[in-house]
Write an enzyme that holds these catalytic residues in place. Sequence first.
Site: not given
Length: 255
Positions: A35, A56, A169
């Site tokens: 990642d 991503k 996040m």
Amino acid sequence: MSGVVYLVGAGPGAPDLLTLRAARVLARADIVFHDALVHPGVVALAERARIVAVGKRCGAHSTAQRFIHKRLVDAARKHAVVVRLKGGDPLLFGRAQEELDALRAAGIACEIVPGVSAAFAASAALGVSLTERGVARSVCFATPRAGADRAASDWAASALAADTAALYMASEHAAQIARTLIIRGKSPETPIVIVENASLATQREHALTLRELSKSPPALSSGPAILLLGETYRRALDARIESALASRISNASAS
Ligand code: SAH
């Protein structure tokens, strides 16, 4: 005969926070899919492997995820040791279940190597415990959804129910998140710490109250950041006030 896919936690950033087991699997890897957040120093441990970045950032759509599934299945049919390297712990906010389900459906053996999650690295950096006798008995790992959208899960209810919350996040919408928590009944004086780039040389901490965050969020770098909130972080706020006072006193005596 297909190979084994190892879902490996790369830890929060600093390569020496990798587990010994992860380092050993990487050394044996034929191919590594990693990642975006994985530190190059961790990827470099896969000395003999072909390295494929499948980074991503959030918001990528499911075709991209399906494409990763296909590449993992194809790789396992060609190689003995396939590593899927994910930041932190692979089983926390890493879409690991979808990958495991796809691999198992294709009859491919999987093994999981845990990693140090961002909440633990950030807590270590702060020197503040996630739990504390008499103050914090429960911890919630959540990822907030900005705005009024409550379709998937009510993250705010979980964050309100726990003594300590680690929000992943969340930094892009930090002010909105603080406002939501206040509207939903959390005290505006609740301490919150934002830790950027935990475990890396670029690490920075911002201690403030929910009220302060809702009105004037600090400027953050483009790196990953985690929000930790709860009474246990009161000491991080107090430390901020003490150091501000100390610098005011030393400025006054210098002038
Ligand atoms: N599986 C990972 C989380 C993936 S979601 C883990 O266990 O840590 C990605 C989010 O993790 C980022 O948006 C950020 O909130 C957090 N994160 C990852 N690395 C971080 C770091 N070094 N410092 C602070 N937050 C980090």
